[in-house]
Design a protein around this motif. Structure first.
Motif: not given
Length: 364
Positions: A148-149, A151-152, A184
């Motif tokens: 998630d981080e 992607r951010r 990712e």
């Protein structure tokens, strides 16, 4: 264009504090003076750099000076002036304290610190976004949060890659638990840079036997990168993620020819023991997925070029750390007589621009 593939920022703890989200701000890292008079950072009840490592008072390598004492270490305006002196057009910036992120015991706090650090790096590099580019740190204690981080940081903050340690609390990078991170990174088309941190409570082969920064630094960086390269190739990471780019930073490149030959020899004789290794390790290197930084005056550089290829080695200054050759690092490489001008152009900028996709394009 001269691209510095690996430089660092010494995080200003005062500037970092506003980026730390509640309820974690009260646990922020703090600057203190220890009982020996050295400046250190207090984080989660531990002192950074590790007090067990003896440091010489001479030669200016004590306390926070291990991270560099130039104003550009924490001030972007001063850094830009230093880039002009050195002749660097674009510098890729990694953290210093950020390299210690995976040593934080509380996983939730590590996630909060990751977000804060990545916001801070984006703000620091925002002073000159075409010249300063930043790389995100990940809280690998929590793999889902790391994805998630990533992607951010890449999608919202503009980071050009992510950094991971050579091992995470003793787990090698080919551990299946880390596969979502590589997946990712491949999807986002950003590189994963492997970078160890000295004095940051990170495990490293052999370093438990030494109690000086000299020996821990000399041993930790190259041996951990050798293990990381073996894990990435022989553990099947590049087989599973063929478009992934992985960089091995701040250990020089002189070890590469020996290590690649040794892995090749073991594949010939004992390859059946590595079921995820589907080809000769030398073949994976030839595919161009692995990049390596070099010291500008490294004597083993020509041999490493023969192993990795001229397109996969990158100049790095390590500014502002104590082993940086600022302000002579670019000149040192430019004036070498054992490299062609074409190779120098690749080392000084072309390869790093491709590794980090600084031109905004994608390969192929």
């Amino acid at each position: 264009m001269i691209v510095d593939a690996d430089a660092h920022v010494n995080e200003s703890l005062d500037a970092l504090e506003p980026f730390i989200e509640e309820p974690y701000r009260s646990r922020r890292p703090r600057a203190i003076t220890d009982t020996t008079g050295r400046s250190r950072i207090l984080l989660e009840g531990r002192l950074y750099p590790e007090p067990r490592l003896r440091q010489a008072h001479s030669r200016g390598v004590e306390g926070v000076h291990l991270g560099g004492s130039r104003a550009g270490a924490f001030d972007p305006t001063s850094r830009l002036a230093d880039l002009d002196v050195e002749g660097i057009d674009v510098q890729v910036v990694y953290g210093s304290l950020g390299l210690a992120l995976t040593s934080i015991a509380d996983a939730d706090f590590a996630v909060a610190m990751s977000r804060a650090l990545n916001d801070y790096y984006a703000d620091f590099c925002g002073a000159a976004p075409t010249r300063l580019r930043c790389v995100a740190t990940l809280p690998l204690q929590d793999v889902a949060a790391s994805v998630d981080e990533m992607r951010r940081a890449v999608g919202e903050l503009g980071h050009v890659g992510v950094v991971v340690p050579p091992n995470v609390d003793g787990r090698n990078l080919d551990d299946p638990a880390f596969a979502p991170v590589f997946a990712e990174a491949e999807r986002l088309d950003v590189p994963v840079s492997v970078h160890w941190g000295n004095g940051a409570y990170l495990r490293a082969a052999g370093t438990e036997r030494f109690d000086t920064h000299f020996m821990v630094h000399a041993v930790g960086h190259p041996f951990e990168q050798m293990i990381a390269l073996a894990s990435i190739i022989c553990g099947g990471v590049l087989e599973t993620f063929p478009r992934l780019r992985v960089g091995f930073l701040e250990a020089g490149c002189g070890w590469l020819p020996f290590w690649a030959e040794r892995l090749h020899e073991h594949w010939e004789r004992r390859g059946a023991e590595m079921p995820r290794l589907r080809a000769d390790p030398l073949e994976y290197l030839a595919r161009g997925s692995c990049y390596f930084t070099t010291e500008p005056d490294e004597q083993g550089l020509p041999a490493a070029l023969g192993t990795a290829g001229a397109g996969n080695l990158m100049y790095a200054s390590d500014y502002p750390h104590s082993d940086s050759k600022f302000p002579e690092s670019v000149r040192c490489l430019r004036e070498r007589s054992d490299l062609s001008e074409d190779v120098k152009s690749k080392l000084l900028g072309e390869n790093a621009a491709r590794y980090y996709r600084l031109d905004g394009g994608s390969e192929g």
